[in-house]
Structure formats: C-alpha cells, structure tokens
Design a protein around this motif. Structure first.
Motif, PDB file in Angstrom:
ATOM      1  N   ASP A  88      48.636  35.525  27.747  1.00  0.00           N
ATOM      2  CA  ASP A  88      48.445  34.388  26.853  1.00  0.00           C
ATOM      3  C   ASP A  88      49.542  34.347  25.784  1.00  0.00           C
ATOM      4  OD1 ASP A  88      46.254  33.435  28.164  1.00  0.00           O
ATOM      5  OD2 ASP A  88      44.778  34.283  26.795  1.00  0.00           O
ATOM      6  N   LEU A  89      50.028  35.536  25.385  1.00  0.00           N
ATOM      7  CA  LEU A  89      51.111  35.612  24.409  1.00  0.00           C
ATOM      8  C   LEU A  89      52.479  35.375  25.064  1.00  0.00           C
ATOM      9  CD1 LEU A  89      49.908  38.739  22.387  1.00  0.00           C
ATOM     10  CD2 LEU A  89      49.840  36.346  21.635  1.00  0.00           C
ATOM     11  N   ASP A  90      52.618  35.794  26.299  1.00  0.00           N
ATOM     12  CA  ASP A  90      53.881  35.638  27.020  1.00  0.00           C
ATOM     13  C   ASP A  90      53.565  35.397  28.488  1.00  0.00           C
ATOM     14  OD1 ASP A  90      56.325  35.769  28.240  1.00  0.00           O
ATOM     15  OD2 ASP A  90      56.778  37.831  27.665  1.00  0.00           O
ATOM     16  N   ASP A  91      53.654  34.128  28.885  1.00  0.00           N
ATOM     17  CA  ASP A  91      53.271  33.785  30.265  1.00  0.00           C
ATOM     18  C   ASP A  91      54.468  33.677  31.203  1.00  0.00           C
ATOM     19  OD1 ASP A  91      54.381  31.466  29.337  1.00  0.00           O
ATOM     20  OD2 ASP A  91      52.755  30.146  30.001  1.00  0.00           O
ATOM     21  N   THR A  92      55.464  34.516  30.975  1.00  0.00           N
ATOM     22  CA  THR A  92      56.614  34.568  31.879  1.00  0.00           C
ATOM     23  C   THR A  92      56.137  34.821  33.307  1.00  0.00           C
ATOM     24  OG1 THR A  92      58.035  35.435  30.121  1.00  0.00           O
ATOM     25  CG2 THR A  92      58.791  35.737  32.386  1.00  0.00           C
ATOM     26  N   ALA A  93      56.653  34.044  34.229  1.00  0.00           N
ATOM     27  CA  ALA A  93      56.221  34.171  35.625  1.00  0.00           C
ATOM     28  C   ALA A  93      56.566  35.551  36.179  1.00  0.00           C
ATOM     29  CB  ALA A  93      56.880  33.092  36.479  1.00  0.00           C
ATOM     30  N   GLY A  94      55.650  36.099  36.961  1.00  0.00           N
ATOM     31  CA  GLY A  94      55.893  37.356  37.653  1.00  0.00           C
ATOM     32  C   GLY A  94      55.809  38.597  36.796  1.00  0.00           C
ATOM     33  N   ARG A  95      55.112  38.555  35.666  1.00  0.00           N
ATOM     34  CA  ARG A  95      55.044  39.742  34.800  1.00  0.00           C
ATOM     35  C   ARG A  95      54.310  40.899  35.479  1.00  0.00           C
ATOM     36  NH1 ARG A  95      53.204  39.220  28.723  1.00  0.00           N
ATOM     37  NH2 ARG A  95      53.866  41.397  28.863  1.00  0.00           N
ATOM     38  N   PHE A  96      53.176  40.587  36.096  1.00  0.00           N
ATOM     39  CA  PHE A  96      52.356  41.651  36.674  1.00  0.00           C
ATOM     40  C   PHE A  96      51.973  41.306  38.116  1.00  0.00           C
ATOM     41  CE2 PHE A  96      51.235  41.696  32.083  1.00  0.00           C
ATOM     42  CZ  PHE A  96      51.757  42.936  31.763  1.00  0.00           C
ATOM     43  N   ILE A  97      52.103  42.308  38.983  1.00  0.00           N
ATOM     44  CA  ILE A  97      51.611  42.212  40.356  1.00  0.00           C
ATOM     45  C   ILE A  97      50.452  43.197  40.469  1.00  0.00           C
ATOM     46  CG2 ILE A  97      52.164  42.346  42.801  1.00  0.00           C
ATOM     47  CD1 ILE A  97      53.829  40.267  41.258  1.00  0.00           C
ATOM     48  N   LEU A  98      49.277  42.686  40.781  1.00  0.00           N
ATOM     49  CA  LEU A  98      48.089  43.529  40.901  1.00  0.00           C
ATOM     50  C   LEU A  98      47.697  43.647  42.374  1.00  0.00           C
ATOM     51  CD1 LEU A  98      45.881  41.859  38.102  1.00  0.00           C
ATOM     52  CD2 LEU A  98      47.702  43.558  37.819  1.00  0.00           C
ATOM     53  N   THR A  99      47.249  44.815  42.770  1.00  0.00           N
ATOM     54  CA  THR A  99      46.668  44.975  44.100  1.00  0.00           C
ATOM     55  C   THR A  99      45.310  45.643  43.957  1.00  0.00           C
ATOM     56  OG1 THR A  99      47.362  47.219  44.742  1.00  0.00           O
ATOM     57  CG2 THR A  99      49.009  45.468  44.922  1.00  0.00           C
ATOM     58  N   GLY A 100      44.433  45.335  44.877  1.00  0.00           N
ATOM     59  CA  GLY A 100      43.117  45.960  44.823  1.00  0.00           C
ATOM     60  C   GLY A 100      42.248  45.534  45.980  1.00  0.00           C
ATOM     61  N   SER A 101      41.355  46.412  46.366  1.00  0.00           N
ATOM     62  CA  SER A 101      40.377  46.067  47.389  1.00  0.00           C
ATOM     63  C   SER A 101      39.393  45.084  46.783  1.00  0.00           C
ATOM     64  CB  SER A 101      39.628  47.318  47.855  1.00  0.00           C
ATOM     65  OG  SER A 101      40.541  48.288  48.325  1.00  0.00           O
ATOM     66  N   GLN A 102      39.154  43.999  47.498  1.00  0.00           N
ATOM     67  CA  GLN A 102      38.266  42.972  46.961  1.00  0.00           C
ATOM     68  C   GLN A 102      36.852  43.502  46.900  1.00  0.00           C
ATOM     69  OE1 GLN A 102      39.072  39.152  47.213  1.00  0.00           O
ATOM     70  NE2 GLN A 102      37.072  38.299  47.574  1.00  0.00           N
ATOM     71  N   GLN A 103      36.289  43.466  45.706  1.00  0.00           N
ATOM     72  CA  GLN A 103      34.924  43.904  45.527  1.00  0.00           C
ATOM     73  C   GLN A 103      34.172  42.845  44.729  1.00  0.00           C
ATOM     74  OE1 GLN A 103      34.130  47.946  44.380  1.00  0.00           O
ATOM     75  NE2 GLN A 103      36.075  48.662  45.141  1.00  0.00           N
ATOM     76  N   PHE A 104      32.874  42.825  44.931  1.00  0.00           N
ATOM     77  CA  PHE A 104      32.021  41.816  44.325  1.00  0.00           C
ATOM     78  C   PHE A 104      32.254  41.714  42.816  1.00  0.00           C
ATOM     79  CE2 PHE A 104      27.639  39.867  44.530  1.00  0.00           C
ATOM     80  CZ  PHE A 104      27.979  38.973  45.526  1.00  0.00           C
ATOM     81  N   LEU A 105      32.126  42.830  42.115  1.00  0.00           N
ATOM     82  CA  LEU A 105      32.214  42.823  40.659  1.00  0.00           C
ATOM     83  C   LEU A 105      33.633  42.576  40.184  1.00  0.00           C
ATOM     84  CD1 LEU A 105      29.848  45.854  39.925  1.00  0.00           C
ATOM     85  CD2 LEU A 105      29.280  43.421  39.984  1.00  0.00           C
ATOM     86  N   LEU A 106      34.631  43.068  40.923  1.00  0.00           N
ATOM     87  CA  LEU A 106      36.022  42.880  40.529  1.00  0.00           C
ATOM     88  C   LEU A 106      36.390  41.407  40.551  1.00  0.00           C
ATOM     89  CD1 LEU A 106      38.846  43.967  39.865  1.00  0.00           C
ATOM     90  CD2 LEU A 106      39.229  44.222  42.317  1.00  0.00           C
ATOM     91  N   MET A 107      36.017  40.682  41.593  1.00  0.00           N
ATOM     92  CA  MET A 107      36.380  39.281  41.691  1.00  0.00           C
ATOM     93  C   MET A 107      35.675  38.444  40.640  1.00  0.00           C
ATOM     94  SD  MET A 107      38.678  39.499  43.696  1.00  0.00           S
ATOM     95  CE  MET A 107      39.054  37.769  43.442  1.00  0.00           C
ATOM     96  N   GLU A 108      34.478  38.834  40.268  1.00  0.00           N
ATOM     97  CA  GLU A 108      33.790  38.155  39.167  1.00  0.00           C
ATOM     98  C   GLU A 108      34.572  38.333  37.873  1.00  0.00           C
ATOM     99  OE1 GLU A 108      29.506  38.406  36.778  1.00  0.00           O
ATOM    100  OE2 GLU A 108      29.744  39.376  38.728  1.00  0.00           O
TER     101      GLU A 108
END
Length: 398
Positions: free
Chosen positions: A90-110
């Motif tokens: 929100d302070l710096d919305d430069t494109a491509g700042r963070f790449i996240l990976t993770g196994s999709q889980q019920f609580l994580l996607m919420e």
C-alpha cells in the motif's frame, strides 16, 4: 528444466501487480518455476525454522530485511505475514515486489482474499501437462476443436502416463511411481488436509479419500459417502471442499442454459492426477490398466485434468461442464467459451465404433442448438474426421 506453460502469465503478472501468488499442490514445481523465472530475486524459504521464527517474531523487521524483489516460499507457514505485506505494498505498489508460493489451503486463501484483494495476481500451477512433459506446443483450449495438431506419439504409453501421473519429481528423478505416490499421499495429503481439518479419526478420512477414488467420474453423492464412512453430511462436504482447495480433486458442474441451475445440481467428481488416483485404487502396475474395471473412469479423469490444466496454466478460469438429460443422454465434457460450446466425448477404447458418437449426435440435434461440430477423444493413435466430428488421440488433449 521442462518449460512450464504458466511462465508467460507469471512474467506478465509480475509487470502489473506488486504481489504474485503461485499456488498449487505440493511438489507441482512452484518453487522451481519462481526461481527460474526470477533468477535475480532474493529467495526465502519459510520452511526454514530460523526464517520462519524471524517472520513470526518481528514481521516488520523481516520485511525491512527482504523489502523488495523477493520470493517468499511456502507462505502458508506464516499466513500472518500477508497483512504486513499488504501494508508494504500500500505504501509502495511497484510491480513485482513480492513473489509468493504456497500450497493452497482453505484458511490461507481466506487470508489472501481478506488482505491482498486487488493487489495480488493469483496463479495456479498444477503438475505437468502432457504437452509440457513431451515438449510440444499446448493447444488453445478456447479453440480446442479447431486446433490443428501434428504431434508424434509420446515415448510413454497411455498406461504408463495414467499409472505414473504427472508430478514433476517422478520424471525429474526417475522415481518408482507407486512408492513416490504412496509417500506423497502419506506425507502431504494426509498431513496437510488433516492439519487443516483437525481430523482425529485417520481411518475414516483414509476411507473417505479411497471411496472418492472409487467414485471418480460419477455424480457426487455426499450422503452416500458420509454413510459409507460413518461421518455426517456436513463433515463430508467440508472434507470434499478441502480436497478441492488442495488440488487433489476437481468437481465439474452440469451445464444448463440457465446459469443458476449449474450451481444447484450435483457435480461430477474427478482427480487432478491419474497417478494418485491409481495409487488410491491400489493399482500396482501399469499393465493392470489394460483390463481394469475402472479404466474408463481413470482415462476420463486424465482427459478432464489435462483440459483443466490447459486453462489454469494460461491463467484462466476453467469453463468445463458436463451435460445429461433426464432420459440418460449425456456428453462427457463441454467447454463453454462464452461464445460457443465445444462438446467432447471421451472413450478409453483404442477402436472407434459408431455408437461412440450417439451422445454427440443427439446433443447437436436439439432445438435451438447452434453448434454443428463435436470432438471425440479416444485411447487410439489416429486422427480422423467422422461425419462432422473431430476424432483425436489421447495425446492431443493437452
């Protein structure tokens, strides 16, 4: 490294969004894809206990250390970090700042939906598609019936592909499929899903998953599943939902011109990897698949999964449906592109007979149906045109 179809969408998204989140089942290649696509980015695995503790104890200090151009692997280990990432972008919305990976889980996607809505591109990476494994150009799923294919038959037989499935590690390390899939099921499916659901009765859950395998390709009957497992209907519904969010199974809804009816009718149940399906059915050798009673269901599930991947790996929702009327007429699969419907029949036979086209003929004869063509995918090797139908071998489906 085998080229992944999702790479193009991943790179494009990183030029438009401050956060890109690659989800998918464990061992589908998410980490490899992220690191190969962004070789100059920093990399932090949150499986590392020290890094995970740092992120939990001092999330602001953690993000001050890894403030930009960083891959955070296994983000589901520290879902609380997502709220702090929201503040950062929100302070710096430069494109491509963070790449996240993770196994999709019920609580994580919420959590992702609550904190990063509008700031994140959400991409799904599934196990290899057949086109990725064989190094061929993937078909355009929106023009599936029009695509001209001149593919050679793969070096793997159909039974090998069905039995081994398409998880990358089996092919990368040349592992014995049955042993690897057994370890995968015990260490990831049982552990991850049980952790999310807080399941105490392992026997009931194991029975539930294997019963789902036995019902592959059939209409989902949660009441029957619940009764056979000795669990309640709400519990069965919850378990199916988490198997979906973990990319173990996929539900295909019936197609109706009235969209609301698609949401209330019973869907069909399929598995997203035929190898895991074969393991759960206790099939121990690819040769068994030539005469197995569930060969047709396994083959149909494989074709459905390939078309599901074709849409997911270009970053699109999967507009896959089936059609059935009250008199028993049925179409195995319909692709609804929005502009047209593509009906597909799936047959596990290596020989084509005229009866295979009966469902397509009936569906095309219905009043107010503007479609004039259809597709038959079968277990043989020859491409042909029968009447106004395209006949495709199994390896043209991806």
């Amino acid at each position: 490294m085998i080229k992944r179809t999702l790479t193009r969408k991943l790179l494009d998204s990183a030029h438009k969004y401050p956060v890109v989140f690659i989800t998918g089942p464990r061992q589908s290649g998410k980490t490899t894809l992220a690191r190969m696509s962004f070789p100059k980015y920093g990399y932090v695995s949150l499986e590392d206990l020290d890094k995970r503790q740092f992120a939990l104890d001092d999330p602001r200090g953690f993000l001050a250390t890894y403030h930009s151009n960083t891959i955070f692997d296994e983000i589901q280990r520290v879902p609380e970090l997502l709220s702090y990432i929201q503040t950062e972008v929100d302070l710096d919305d430069t494109a491509g700042r963070f790449i996240l990976t993770g196994s999709q889980q019920f609580l994580l996607m919420e959590k992702v939906g609550q904190t990063l809505a509008g700031r994140v591109a959400l991409l799904h990476l599934l196990p290899f598609s057949l086109s990725e494994l064989t190094g061929t150009t993937p078909a355009d799923p929106f023009r599936f019936e029009e695509t001209t294919r001149e593919r050679k038959k793969p070096e793997y037989s159909l039974e090998q592909i069905l039995y081994q499935g398409l998880y990358p590690r089996i092919y990368d390390k040349k592992l014995a499929a049955h042993q690897w899939l057994g370890d995968y099921y015990r260490t990831y499916v049982e552990r991850d899903v049980r952790d999310v659901l807080k399941i105490g009765n392992l026997d009931a859950f194991q029975r539930f998953v294997r019963l789902c395998a036995g019902r592959c390709g059939q209409l989902l009957n949660l009441s029957s599943l619940a009764n056979d497992c000795g669990i309640t209907h709400p519990t069965a519904r919850q378990w199916i939902s988490v198997l979906q969010s973990s990319f173990i199974v996929v539900l295909i809804s019936p197609h109706h011109a009235n969209f609301s009816k698609r949401l209330i009718k019973s869907p069909k149940l399929y598995f997203l990897d035929s190898g895991l399906l074969c393991y759960l059915l206790r099939i121990r050798d690819s040769a068994e698949l030539r005469t197995h009673a569930l060969r047709g269901a396994i083959f149909e599930s494989f074709i459905v999964s390939e078309l599901y991947k074709a849409f997911s790996h270009i970053g699109e929702e999967t507009p896959l449906y089936f059609w059935r009327d009250r008199t028993g007429h049925e179409i195995d699969l319909i692709i609804d592109t929005g502009q047209k419907l593509i009906p597909i029949e799936i047959k596990s036979s290596r020989t084509i007979v005229s009866d295979f086209f009966d469902g397509l003929r009936y569906w095309l004869s219905l009043k107010c149906n503007p479609q004039t063509t259809g597709v038959l995918i079968y277990a043989g090797d020859e491409r042909s045109k029968r009447e106004n139908f395209s006949v495709m071998p199994w390896y043209d489906c991806s």
